[in-house]
Design an enzyme around this catalytic site. Structure first.
Site, PDB file in Angstrom:
ATOM      1  N   SER A  10     -57.258  55.353  32.032  1.00 25.43           N
ATOM      2  CA  SER A  10     -56.744  54.762  30.795  1.00 25.43           C
ATOM      3  C   SER A  10     -56.256  53.360  31.155  1.00 25.43           C
ATOM      4  O   SER A  10     -56.026  53.066  32.336  1.00 25.43           O
ATOM      5  CB  SER A  10     -55.615  55.615  30.215  1.00 25.43           C
ATOM      6  N   GLU A  12     -53.843  49.847  30.007  1.00 24.09           N
ATOM      7  CA  GLU A  12     -52.715  49.347  29.198  1.00 24.09           C
ATOM      8  C   GLU A  12     -52.806  47.834  28.977  1.00 24.09           C
ATOM      9  O   GLU A  12     -53.115  47.090  29.908  1.00 24.09           O
ATOM     10  CB  GLU A  12     -51.422  49.700  29.942  1.00 24.09           C
ATOM     11  N   ALA A  46     -38.910  45.859  23.457  1.00 24.94           N
ATOM     12  CA  ALA A  46     -37.650  46.541  23.148  1.00 24.94           C
ATOM     13  C   ALA A  46     -37.075  45.998  21.856  1.00 24.94           C
ATOM     14  O   ALA A  46     -37.189  44.810  21.561  1.00 24.94           O
ATOM     15  CB  ALA A  46     -36.665  46.334  24.290  1.00 24.94           C
ATOM     16  N   HIS A  71     -47.332  52.283  22.476  1.00 20.07           N
ATOM     17  CA  HIS A  71     -46.047  52.533  23.113  1.00 20.07           C
ATOM     18  C   HIS A  71     -45.010  52.410  21.997  1.00 20.07           C
ATOM     19  O   HIS A  71     -45.236  51.730  21.002  1.00 20.07           O
ATOM     20  CB  HIS A  71     -45.758  51.506  24.211  1.00 20.07           C
ATOM     21  N   GLY A 102     -37.063  52.027  26.398  1.00 14.11           N
ATOM     22  CA  GLY A 102     -37.207  50.575  26.360  1.00 14.11           C
ATOM     23  C   GLY A 102     -36.218  49.913  27.285  1.00 14.11           C
ATOM     24  O   GLY A 102     -35.273  50.552  27.749  1.00 14.11           O
ATOM     25  N   ASP A 103     -36.477  48.655  27.590  1.00 14.81           N
ATOM     26  CA  ASP A 103     -35.570  47.905  28.468  1.00 14.81           C
ATOM     27  C   ASP A 103     -34.514  47.229  27.629  1.00 14.81           C
ATOM     28  O   ASP A 103     -34.817  46.619  26.603  1.00 14.81           O
ATOM     29  CB  ASP A 103     -36.361  46.874  29.276  1.00 14.81           C
ATOM     30  N   HIS A 143     -35.897  55.377  38.695  1.00  9.88           N
ATOM     31  CA  HIS A 143     -35.597  54.325  37.718  1.00  9.88           C
ATOM     32  C   HIS A 143     -34.403  53.492  38.214  1.00  9.88           C
ATOM     33  O   HIS A 143     -33.428  54.046  38.728  1.00  9.88           O
ATOM     34  CB  HIS A 143     -35.278  54.966  36.358  1.00  9.88           C
ATOM     35  N   PHE A 210     -41.935  40.957  38.959  1.00 11.38           N
ATOM     36  CA  PHE A 210     -42.052  42.173  38.162  1.00 11.38           C
ATOM     37  C   PHE A 210     -41.402  43.358  38.857  1.00 11.38           C
ATOM     38  O   PHE A 210     -40.675  44.126  38.261  1.00 11.38           O
ATOM     39  CB  PHE A 210     -43.542  42.482  38.038  1.00 11.38           C
ATOM     40  N   HIS A 260     -53.930  55.383  35.392  1.00 10.04           N
ATOM     41  CA  HIS A 260     -53.584  54.535  34.246  1.00 10.04           C
ATOM     42  C   HIS A 260     -53.409  53.112  34.765  1.00 10.04           C
ATOM     43  O   HIS A 260     -52.492  52.847  35.551  1.00 10.04           O
ATOM     44  CB  HIS A 260     -52.287  55.041  33.604  1.00 10.04           C
TER      45      HIS A 260
HETATM   46  P1  FAD Z   1     -35.269  57.137  29.881  1.00  8.35           P
HETATM   47  O1  FAD Z   1     -36.155  58.268  30.232  1.00  8.35           O
HETATM   48  O2  FAD Z   1     -34.364  57.306  28.712  1.00  8.35           O
HETATM   49  O3  FAD Z   1     -34.408  56.806  31.188  1.00  8.35           O
HETATM   50  C1  FAD Z   1     -33.645  55.622  31.255  1.00  8.35           C
HETATM   51  C2  FAD Z   1     -32.519  55.783  32.264  1.00  8.35           C
HETATM   52  O4  FAD Z   1     -31.540  56.698  31.755  1.00  8.35           O
HETATM   53  C3  FAD Z   1     -32.949  56.365  33.613  1.00  8.35           C
HETATM   54  O5  FAD Z   1     -32.195  55.736  34.613  1.00  8.35           O
HETATM   55  C4  FAD Z   1     -32.589  57.842  33.514  1.00  8.35           C
HETATM   56  O6  FAD Z   1     -32.313  58.413  34.783  1.00  8.35           O
HETATM   57  C5  FAD Z   1     -31.347  57.779  32.650  1.00  8.35           C
HETATM   58  N1  FAD Z   1     -31.174  58.981  31.803  1.00  8.35           N
HETATM   59  C6  FAD Z   1     -32.073  59.523  30.961  1.00  8.35           C
HETATM   60  N2  FAD Z   1     -31.552  60.596  30.323  1.00  8.35           N
HETATM   61  C7  FAD Z   1     -30.267  60.707  30.766  1.00  8.35           C
HETATM   62  C8  FAD Z   1     -29.185  61.583  30.477  1.00  8.35           C
HETATM   63  N3  FAD Z   1     -29.315  62.571  29.597  1.00  8.35           N
HETATM   64  N4  FAD Z   1     -28.020  61.383  31.139  1.00  8.35           N
HETATM   65  C9  FAD Z   1     -27.864  60.374  32.035  1.00  8.35           C
HETATM   66  N5  FAD Z   1     -28.857  59.502  32.349  1.00  8.35           N
HETATM   67  C10 FAD Z   1     -30.038  59.663  31.718  1.00  8.35           C
HETATM   68  N6  FAD Z   1     -40.755  49.106  28.224  1.00  8.35           N
HETATM   69  C11 FAD Z   1     -40.875  48.501  27.009  1.00  8.35           C
HETATM   70  O7  FAD Z   1     -39.929  47.849  26.557  1.00  8.35           O
HETATM   71  N7  FAD Z   1     -42.044  48.583  26.300  1.00  8.35           N
HETATM   72  C12 FAD Z   1     -43.104  49.308  26.733  1.00  8.35           C
HETATM   73  O8  FAD Z   1     -44.138  49.381  26.064  1.00  8.35           O
HETATM   74  C13 FAD Z   1     -42.989  49.991  28.001  1.00  8.35           C
HETATM   75  N8  FAD Z   1     -44.000  50.757  28.473  1.00  8.35           N
HETATM   76  C14 FAD Z   1     -43.821  51.471  29.632  1.00  8.35           C
HETATM   77  C15 FAD Z   1     -44.827  52.335  30.057  1.00  8.35           C
HETATM   78  C16 FAD Z   1     -44.677  53.077  31.219  1.00  8.35           C
HETATM   79  C17 FAD Z   1     -45.776  54.012  31.649  1.00  8.35           C
HETATM   80  C18 FAD Z   1     -43.492  52.929  32.003  1.00  8.35           C
HETATM   81  C19 FAD Z   1     -43.330  53.696  33.284  1.00  8.35           C
HETATM   82  C20 FAD Z   1     -42.484  52.082  31.591  1.00  8.35           C
HETATM   83  C21 FAD Z   1     -42.627  51.351  30.391  1.00  8.35           C
HETATM   84  N9  FAD Z   1     -41.613  50.510  29.910  1.00  8.35           N
HETATM   85  C22 FAD Z   1     -41.774  49.854  28.718  1.00  8.35           C
HETATM   86  C23 FAD Z   1     -40.377  50.327  30.687  1.00  8.35           C
HETATM   87  C24 FAD Z   1     -39.277  51.282  30.229  1.00  8.35           C
HETATM   88  O9  FAD Z   1     -38.945  51.056  28.881  1.00  8.35           O
HETATM   89  C25 FAD Z   1     -38.066  51.047  31.112  1.00  8.35           C
HETATM   90  O10 FAD Z   1     -38.306  51.499  32.409  1.00  8.35           O
HETATM   91  C26 FAD Z   1     -36.754  51.586  30.564  1.00  8.35           C
HETATM   92  O11 FAD Z   1     -35.701  51.010  31.342  1.00  8.35           O
HETATM   93  C27 FAD Z   1     -36.609  53.110  30.635  1.00  8.35           C
HETATM   94  O12 FAD Z   1     -37.371  53.737  29.688  1.00  8.35           O
HETATM   95  P2  FAD Z   1     -37.579  55.332  29.758  1.00  8.35           P
HETATM   96  O13 FAD Z   1     -38.324  55.710  28.567  1.00  8.35           O
HETATM   97  O14 FAD Z   1     -38.107  55.722  31.066  1.00  8.35           O
HETATM   98  O15 FAD Z   1     -36.042  55.789  29.628  1.00  8.35           O
END
Ligand code: FAD
Length: 281
Positions: A10, A12, A46, A71, A102-103, A143, A210, A260
């Site tokens: 896939s 991106e 984000a 996404h 999201g970031d 992360h 990055f 991917h």
């Molecule tokens: P989460 O899974 O919510 O995790 C975020 C942080 O919170 C982690 O440190 C985790 O350990 C912690 N956490 C989660 N749940 C809990 C809990 N219950 N209690 C305590 N801590 C917790 N970013 C964008 O802005 N746009 C995109 O399109 C995008 N695409 C991506 C695609 C892929 C395949 C990947 C790997 C990353 C992508 N990102 C994108 C980056 C991503 O948004 C960032 O890495 C962001 O900081 C974390 O998103 P997440 O969904 O993994 O968050």
């Protein structure tokens, strides 16, 4: 020796910011469609900052007859805005999403009505049942904001339990980190496919910038070799192709369920890697 076992791929993209970028990406996509990707996904800024560009790129991909995946990040979002965006995506014919937190923009707290990606996954499931195939992000090298590797793995398991169908990893250059992550997730009951994210190496400064931001580790030997090439782009690219093709080989041989590719809206490296892997017809 190169194995020729087939493996789904896939690809991106990110939404271009200019009309020239849109046209350039159209050409890049056509070149990459030759690899018959299972789907092409489009990143989402984000706070919905790229929503229009994301959705229009997704529309273009669907119009080209390919499986388009959007996404979807929830940082700063409300239930009402997410509900509205889901309805738009459904109406467009999108069936698969990458559900993310999201970031966070610097200087902002988490904000909004969603704190973690697991909240978004649970909300999408509650609102739309099984309509969407949901991908979530996974971090074999942890992360950057995680409290600990254990809590990050637990957070991943929570996302899966909330209803994710599959996962895509952050990129990495150390296959062992991926295999260990998959093994540990499996031991905690995770049964979904975890597809490794692959970042081709085209430029050394871009990669370093990055990787620092997203917590992906560049092994010392790769960093030093890249530094030693200075501005010699041809050597960087040739080295990058070798390293990333080897990584893909190890992942395929170890049973990874797919690859991917983070394209950075470029086709050359992916085409070259897939050709070396025997995945290009
Ligand atoms: P989460 O899974 O919510 O995790 C975020 C942080 O919170 C982690 O440190 C985790 O350990 C912690 N956490 C989660 N749940 C809990 C809990 N219950 N209690 C305590 N801590 C917790 N970013 C964008 O802005 N746009 C995109 O399109 C995008 N695409 C991506 C695609 C892929 C395949 C990947 C790997 C990353 C992508 N990102 C994108 C980056 C991503 O948004 C960032 O890495 C962001 O900081 C974390 O998103 P997440 O969904 O993994 O968050």
């Amino acid at each position: 020796m190169t194995s020729t076992t087939s493996i789904p791929i896939s690809i991106e993209f990110f939404p271009p910011k200019t009309p020239e970028g849109v046209e350039k990406l159209r050409v890049v996509r056509q070149q990459l469609y030759a690899l018959k990707p299972e789907f092409c996904s489009v990143t989402f800024g984000a706070g919905g900052s790229t929503q229009e560009g994301t959705f229009s790129t997704v529309r273009d991909i669907l119009a080209e007859g390919m499986n388009a995946v959007s996404h979807f990040s929830c940082v700063g979002a409300t239930r009402a805005t997410v509900r509205e965006q889901l309805a738009t995506l459904k109406a467009m014919g999108v069936k698969r999403l990458v559900a993310l937190r999201g970031d966070l923009p610097s200087g902002f707290g988490v904000g909004g009505e969603f704190h973690y990606a697991s909240d978004l996954v649970a909300f999408i499931r509650a609102e739309t049942g099984d309509y969407f195939h949901l991908e979530v992000a996974a971090y074999p090298e942890v992360h950057p904001q995680a409290r600990s590797p254990e809590s990050d793995l637990k957070a991943f398991v929570t996302k899966v339990q909330a209803g994710a169908n599959s996962a895509i990893t952050q990129y990495f250059y150390n296959a062992d980190a991926y295999f260990r992550f998959v093994e540990e997730a499996d031991a905690l009951g995770v049964q979904i496919p975890v597809v490794p994210g692959i970042m081709p190496i085209a430029s050394s400064t871009q990669l370093m910038r990055f990787s620092d931001a997203c917590g992906a580790e560049i092994p010392r030997w790769i960093r030093l070799r890249l530094q030693s090439f200075g501005d010699d782009t041809a050597s960087i690219r040739a080295f990058g192709l070798d390293v990333v093709t080897d990584l893909c080989e190890q992942l395929r041989a170890g049973g990874a369920p797919g690859l991917h590719f983070y394209s950075m809206n470029q086709s050359a490296a992916i085409l070259n890697i897939c050709q070396r892997l025997g995945l290009a017809s």
